[in-house]
Design an enzyme around this catalytic site. Structure first.
Site: not given
Length: 410
Positions: A192, A203, A405
């Protein structure tokens, strides 16, 4: 296969893409269920398990602020063995203090009790908002249900991949069969990640599985090498997560395994597919940019320059606007610690050269704009200093990234 994975001079292995993910490897089961950790009620708890403790290795975030599951996994994987990986979405369990650590440790114990193994044979991963504790009771209560749901089919692997999604829009999974003159093995994986992708060695969250008989230092080295050339060369926003982890379980059950070099090729192939899938699914992304820096003195120099460009907000916004602003590329390179001569640099967008010798050259603006259209974009930077090169994948930066975000915790 107790030694380090080598490169050798044998013929290249055959890599056959397979449908599926972690459960493609024989002897691996998976599950994905809804534990009530996400307000949406969507699946948010995944489990990947072997039939018994097997060889394991992990590459984790280098962020000084690391989550409770990172700390627990670091301890549990130290002996190179594990039976299961428990992953949750909905909370990163980072910056949650002693309470978060206890919840992580208790979740490992709950998995162990349900599977009949030691708690330190359970590895943990979490993803979600930093500073938000995992709802302890529903989290722990759901673990026996996850164990009961374990299956070895493709649907179970898909369910696990979906359960770890956060801002991802699609599940990410990959698998290959690796064959050479010595034999064959399978490598599967799920991941993911759509934001906070700018790693040193890892990551996002990723679980890899294989039936290759790699163990100990050889498995750790193979994983580190695979991460360095794949997950270590992507960027969505230049931000490193508190929870990054790549974990591999190796059952060692392949009857006639291929050479170590072929196993390495299989690991890297699966990691590369997952890494590209993450950049394609980057938050708000409309373009996947394949940046090749060539003509460098060393691969480290080429990678350093490529990373500086890939992490540049100015470069990525220019690409989002279809603007061949090569000056931003040179400026980003110049701000890096890598030494180079700007008067020898050439920049090409697709097949259109927009800069040569560090200055503009006449080019067709329409052709350059077409090369920067949404989709896949190729950018080549020739430093003119040697023969080394490196490639990084990154996404453009759009208004949608800001929206996602800006509203992430609300």
């Amino acid at each position: 296969m107790s030694g380090a994975v080598g490169t050798g001079a044998a013929p290249a292995p055959v890599l056959e893409p397979l449908a599926g993910g972690v459960t493609t490897t024989p002897g691996i089961r998976a599950a994905g269920i809804a534990a009530g950790l996400k307000p949406s009620g969507k699946p948010d708890l995944a489990l990947v398990a072997a039939e018994e403790p097997v060889a394991a290795a992990a590459v984790q975030t280098r962020n000084q602020v690391f989550a409770a599951p990172v700390a627990v996994t670091r301890r549990h994987v130290a002996d190179g063995r594990a039976r299961a990986v428990l992953l949750n979405a909905g909370s990163a369990n980072a910056c949650t203090g002693e309470e978060g650590l206890r919840t992580a440790e208790d979740s490992a114990a709950a998995v162990a009790a349900a599977l009949g193994c030691a708690a330190d044979d359970v590895l943990l991963c979490s993803t979600g908002v930093i500073g938000v504790p995992i709802p302890r009771e529903p989290f722990l209560a759901a673990i026996p249900r996850a164990v009961a749901a374990l299956r070895d089919d493709a649907a179970a692997g898909d369910a696990a991949a979906r359960a770890i999604m956060t801002t991802d829009t699609v599940p990410k999974k990959a698998a290959v069969r690796v064959s050479d003159a010595s034999g064959s093995c399978v490598v599967g994986g799920m991941a993911k990640g759509a934001g906070m992708l700018a790693p040193e060695l890892a990551t996002m969250l990723c679980v890899l599985t294989t039936d290759a008989p790699l163990a100990g230092a050889a498995l750790q080295q193979a994983l580190q090498q695979a991460c360095a050339t794949t997950f270590g060369r992507i960027s969505v926003d230049g931000c490193m997560s508190t929870n990054d982890a790549v974990i591999v379980l190796a059952t060692g059950t392949a009857a006639q395994p291929p050479s170590p070099a072929s196993v390495q090729a299989g690991l890297e192939a699966v990691c590369a597919r997952l890494a590209e899938a993450m950049v394609r699914d980057g938050e708000g992304a409309s373009r996947l940019v394949r940046l090749r820096v060539c003509g460098a003195r060393s691969e480290d120099d080429a990678l350093g320059l490529a990373r500086a460009v890939a992490d540049s907000v100015l470069v990525r916004t220019a690409i989002a606007g279809g603007d061949p602003n090569w000056g931003r590329i040179l400026a980003a390179m110049g701000a890096s610690p890598v030494r180079f001569d700007p008067s020898r640099v050439a920049v090409r967008v697709g097949d259109v050269t927009v800069c040569r010798g560090g200055v503009v050259v006449p080019f067709d603006p329409a052709a350059a704009a077409a090369a920067l259209a949404p989709g896949d974009v190729d950018v080549t930077v020739d430093v003119g200093a040697g023969d080394a090169e490196a490639t990084m994948l990154f996404s453009d930066l759009t208004h949608e990234y800001v929206t996602i975000n800006a509203e992430y915790t609300t």
